[in-house]
Design a protein around this motif. Structure first.
Motif, PDB file in Angstrom:
ATOM      1  N   GLU A 110      61.040 -11.576  50.320  1.00  0.00           N
ATOM      2  CA  GLU A 110      61.731 -11.377  49.464  1.00  0.00           C
ATOM      3  C   GLU A 110      61.956  -9.308  48.795  1.00  0.00           C
ATOM      4  O   GLU A 110      63.195  -9.390  48.765  1.00  0.00           O
ATOM      5  CB  GLU A 110      60.484 -11.348  47.939  1.00  0.00           C
ATOM      6  N   ALA A 111      61.307  -8.902  50.462  1.00  0.00           N
ATOM      7  CA  ALA A 111      61.486  -7.467  50.493  1.00  0.00           C
ATOM      8  C   ALA A 111      63.430  -7.973  50.796  1.00  0.00           C
ATOM      9  O   ALA A 111      63.562  -6.482  51.046  1.00  0.00           O
ATOM     10  CB  ALA A 111      60.437  -7.152  51.120  1.00  0.00           C
ATOM     11  N   ALA A 112      63.250  -8.439  51.886  1.00  0.00           N
ATOM     12  CA  ALA A 112      64.351  -8.501  52.524  1.00  0.00           C
ATOM     13  C   ALA A 112      65.368  -8.508  51.786  1.00  0.00           C
ATOM     14  O   ALA A 112      66.748  -7.810  51.704  1.00  0.00           O
ATOM     15  CB  ALA A 112      64.768  -9.117  54.083  1.00  0.00           C
ATOM     16  N   ARG A 113      65.710  -9.545  50.700  1.00  0.00           N
ATOM     17  CA  ARG A 113      66.654  -9.771  49.891  1.00  0.00           C
ATOM     18  C   ARG A 113      66.814  -9.047  49.284  1.00  0.00           C
ATOM     19  O   ARG A 113      67.811  -8.476  48.591  1.00  0.00           O
ATOM     20  CB  ARG A 113      65.814 -11.293  49.104  1.00  0.00           C
ATOM     21  N   GLN A 114      65.724  -8.434  48.577  1.00  0.00           N
ATOM     22  CA  GLN A 114      65.854  -7.094  47.633  1.00  0.00           C
ATOM     23  C   GLN A 114      66.503  -6.087  48.670  1.00  0.00           C
ATOM     24  O   GLN A 114      67.214  -5.470  47.469  1.00  0.00           O
ATOM     25  CB  GLN A 114      65.063  -6.971  46.848  1.00  0.00           C
ATOM     26  N   THR A 115      66.551  -5.812  49.360  1.00  0.00           N
ATOM     27  CA  THR A 115      66.509  -4.637  49.999  1.00  0.00           C
ATOM     28  C   THR A 115      68.446  -4.913  50.035  1.00  0.00           C
ATOM     29  O   THR A 115      68.776  -3.844  50.189  1.00  0.00           O
ATOM     30  CB  THR A 115      65.684  -4.242  51.691  1.00  0.00           C
ATOM     31  N   GLN A 116      68.814  -6.022  50.344  1.00  0.00           N
ATOM     32  CA  GLN A 116      70.037  -6.038  51.305  1.00  0.00           C
ATOM     33  C   GLN A 116      70.731  -6.215  49.570  1.00  0.00           C
ATOM     34  O   GLN A 116      71.834  -5.524  49.564  1.00  0.00           O
ATOM     35  CB  GLN A 116      70.184  -7.808  51.793  1.00  0.00           C
ATOM     36  N   GLN A 117      69.824  -6.641  48.625  1.00  0.00           N
ATOM     37  CA  GLN A 117      70.532  -6.307  47.316  1.00  0.00           C
ATOM     38  C   GLN A 117      71.386  -5.024  46.634  1.00  0.00           C
ATOM     39  O   GLN A 117      72.274  -4.355  46.990  1.00  0.00           O
ATOM     40  CB  GLN A 117      69.928  -6.737  46.091  1.00  0.00           C
ATOM     41  N   ALA A 118      69.809  -4.173  47.166  1.00  0.00           N
ATOM     42  CA  ALA A 118      69.702  -3.121  46.893  1.00  0.00           C
ATOM     43  C   ALA A 118      71.216  -1.846  47.902  1.00  0.00           C
ATOM     44  O   ALA A 118      71.655  -1.051  47.322  1.00  0.00           O
ATOM     45  CB  ALA A 118      68.598  -2.583  47.038  1.00  0.00           C
ATOM     46  N   CYS A 119      70.850  -2.406  48.993  1.00  0.00           N
ATOM     47  CA  CYS A 119      72.414  -1.544  50.008  1.00  0.00           C
ATOM     48  C   CYS A 119      73.492  -2.096  49.339  1.00  0.00           C
ATOM     49  O   CYS A 119      74.366  -1.573  49.168  1.00  0.00           O
ATOM     50  CB  CYS A 119      71.792  -2.834  51.283  1.00  0.00           C
ATOM     51  N   ASP A 120      73.857  -3.757  48.564  1.00  0.00           N
ATOM     52  CA  ASP A 120      74.999  -4.353  48.509  1.00  0.00           C
ATOM     53  C   ASP A 120      75.359  -3.275  47.222  1.00  0.00           C
ATOM     54  O   ASP A 120      77.239  -3.006  47.071  1.00  0.00           O
ATOM     55  CB  ASP A 120      74.969  -5.132  48.239  1.00  0.00           C
TER      56      ASP A 120
END
Length: 69
Positions: free
Chosen positions: A53-63
């Motif tokens: 979930e942290a990886a998913r949220q981090t990817q969204q924040a980057c995008d």
């Protein structure tokens, strides 16, 4: 959970800040430095989420915010 994000300019993109640092290093006697590229390092600290979930949220924040493709 902590996510570490490194942001840098794409190769081939002019980096004026990197050039200024390079010039300053040369002025201080560090003539062996060939090139300087600058960037940012951001840590995101999450509470109560899984690694996935942290990886998913981090990817969204980057995008959405941190990266400008």
């Amino acid at each position: 959970m902590t996510a570490k994000v490194y942001i840098s300019l794409k190769s081939g993109i002019l980096d004026p800040q990197g050039q200024a640092v390079h010039h300053a290093l040369e002025s201080l006697g560090f003539g062996q430095v060939r090139e300087v590229r600058t960037g940012k390092f951001i840590e995101l600290h999450y509470n109560g989420v899984s690694k996935e979930e942290a990886a998913r949220q981090t990817q969204q924040a980057c995008d959405k915010l941190l990266a400008n493709p």
